[in-house]
Design an enzyme around this catalytic site. Structure first.
Site, short mmCIF file in Angstrom:
data_model
loop_
_atom_site.label_atom_id
_atom_site.label_comp_id
_atom_site.label_asym_id
_atom_site.label_seq_id
_atom_site.Cartn_x
_atom_site.Cartn_y
_atom_site.Cartn_z
CD1 TRP A 1 -2.80 1.65 0.56
CD2 TRP A 1 -1.35 2.49 2.06
NE1 TRP A 1 -3.20 2.93 0.85
CE2 TRP A 1 -2.32 3.48 1.76
CE3 TRP A 1 -0.34 2.80 2.96
CZ2 TRP A 1 -2.31 4.74 2.34
CZ3 TRP A 1 -0.32 4.06 3.55
CH2 TRP A 1 -1.31 5.00 3.24
CD GLU B 1 -4.53 -1.60 2.16
OE1 GLU B 1 -5.33 -1.09 2.96
OE2 GLU B 1 -3.39 -1.97 2.49
CE LYS C 1 -6.69 5.86 2.93
NZ LYS C 1 -5.71 6.10 3.99
CG ASP D 1 -8.66 -1.04 4.60
OD1 ASP D 1 -9.73 -0.55 5.01
OD2 ASP D 1 -7.61 -1.00 5.26
CG HIS E 1 -8.56 1.74 1.99
ND1 HIS E 1 -7.27 1.30 1.72
CD2 HIS E 1 -8.49 2.30 3.23
CE1 HIS E 1 -6.48 1.57 2.73
NE2 HIS E 1 -7.21 2.18 3.67
CG HIS F 1 -5.70 -4.59 5.67
ND1 HIS F 1 -4.76 -3.61 5.49
CD2 HIS F 1 -5.00 -5.75 5.89
CE1 HIS F 1 -3.55 -4.13 5.60
NE2 HIS F 1 -3.68 -5.43 5.84
CG ASP G 1 -9.17 4.58 5.70
OD1 ASP G 1 -9.57 3.60 6.35
OD2 ASP G 1 -7.99 4.71 5.34
CG ASP H 1 -7.73 2.61 9.68
OD1 ASP H 1 -8.02 1.51 9.18
OD2 ASP H 1 -7.06 3.46 9.07
CG ASP I 1 -5.30 -1.49 8.74
OD1 ASP I 1 -4.76 -0.92 9.70
OD2 ASP I 1 -5.19 -1.07 7.57
#
Length: 414
Positions: free
Chosen positions: A183, A223, A225, A256, A259, A283, A291, A293, A323
């Site tokens: 990433w 990955e 985004k 993810d 993302h 993820h 995003d 997390d 993640d």
């Protein structure tokens, strides 16, 4: 009759074998990220984040250095049920006397041998790995693999190549292939004048990183985004770019679930990719408006993600990694909450009569399908979950252990 035995009978009435569900669940590996314990800072000198990543909060007790982080991971893992892997970033190299003398383009396996020793001593089933393309002075103008500055691009390509070699050794040492997730935060804050050239440079860089790696022990992934802080208008590694690149290169796409655009869901993307890819990497996080997390919770989209893994028999095809990073609460508690939520979602999916539900869909019996799905929501999942924990010597009263560890260990850190 115990509550588990009663619940077992209730599920059996729907054709669900709870013993089989428990057997399958304990064999599904979940790769737990190391970076929750120290707010993604790592050990190689960074004192702040960059590249569109932000950790908020300053809860006391953050791990500093390998010894503290390993102690915290050990404590957190002792409260997590199921089969666990450890997910590392390259910035967690244990450099020792070489700190400040060796840069990321020259990292070797020796700087990660302490992690292998730790993993083996603590019954961890495998190690996954991530090159660290952020929080570094050689991120020129916020770009790494897509940089128009050739020395900068080459530095990051060399870092990627070094990570592929490290991953091969990690895989061999653990006896389990190592997922290497690429990433990069490359992008622009405002509308770019050229969208194509950065992607062509990224394509060239990826080709160079992947031109020679150990296919037995390394599973490469890319990955995507949508955006990051300071990269709102353009991200080089977009979903369309990486899905096409992964298909061309014969590697893995990593999804993810923070993302994508807010109305997109990863649960729908998993079966789309399973139609074409042998493996899909995840993820799992929890986005709140962006995003962000947040710690993974037992919520609807997590359940849908787990359903797509289980009802498609893809436990060995979908590589589950966590993640998230929250510095506003006890970090150990956040770690454990997220992992247990993932396990609960997988158990929920395993306790569904998936073949029956598929048959109702295929025969267009949508009214009964809706009815049955609603009935299944009220079955005593908690009693099966408690049995799962008990068989591993655990229970739901784990937070007292977190508070004890905070009092005896975390609160003493300066």
């Amino acid at each position: 009759m115990s509550r588990y035995e009663e619940a077992k009978k209730m599920y059996a009435a729907y054709g669900v074998d709870t013993e089989e569900a428990l057997r399958r669940l304990k064999e599904i590996p979940v790769s737990v990220h190391c970076w929750q314990g120290d707010d993604v800072l790592g050990f190689d000198g960074s004192d702040s984040l960059s590249g569109g990543i932000q950790t908020t909060g300053n809860y006391p007790g953050k791990a500093v250095g390998p010894e503290q982080l390993m102690a915290d991971i050990k404590k957190a893992f002792s409260l997590m049920p199921g089969k666990k892997r450890l997910n590392l970033h390259a910035s967690y190299a244990v450099l020792g006397a070489d700190k400040g003398k060796v840069d990321r383009d020259a990292y070797t396996y020796k700087y990660f041998e302490p992690w292998v020793k730790f993993a083996k001593e603590n019954g961890i089933s495998g190690i996954d790995f991530n090159p660290t393309f952020f929080a570094h002075p050689k991120m020129k103008d916020g770009l790494s693999l897509s940089s128009p500055d050739e020395p900068t691009r080459k530095f990051w390509v060399d870092h990627g190549k070094a990570c592929m070699k490290i991953a091969a050794e990690l895989g061999k040492a653990m006896g389990s292939p190592c997922l290497v997730n690429i990433w990069i935060p490359d992008g622009y804050k405002d509308i770019p004048a050229d969208r194509l050239s950065p992607r062509l440079r990224l394509k060239k860089s990826l080709d160079e990183i992947l031109e020679d790696y150990d296919k037995e022990w390394v599973i490469p992934a890319v990955e995507s985004k949508v955006f990051g802080i300071g990269l709102e208008s353009y991200t080089v590694g977009s979903n369309e770019f990486y899905q096409n690149y992964a298909a061309k290169a014969g590697i893995c796409c990593l999804l993810d679930n923070g993302h994508y655009h807010p109305t997109e869901v990863v649960s729908d993307k998993i079966p789309a990719l399973l139609a074409f890819y042998d493996k899909v990497a995840l993820h799992v996080t929890r986005p709140v408006r962006w995003d962000s997390d947040h710690v993974v919770l037992f919520e609807d989209e997590l359940k849908e993600i787990a359903k797509e893994i289980i009802r498609n028999g893809a436990e060995q095809k979908v590589l589950i990694g966590l993640d998230y990073f929250d510095a506003s609460i006890n970090r150990i508690g956040a770690w454990v909450t997220g992992e247990r939520s993932m396990q609960k979602a997988l158990l929920f999916a395993l306790l569904l009569p998936n073949e029956t539900l598929k048959e109702l869909q295929d025969t267009a019996n949508f009214g009964k399908l809706m009815y049955l799905n609603e009935e299944l929501k009220l079955l005593p999942l908690g009693d099966i979950w408690n049995e799962y924990l008990a068989r591993q010597g655990m229970n739901n009263e784990w937070y007292a252990e977190v508070e004890k560890y905070e009092k005896e260990v975390l609160s003493l850190r300066k």
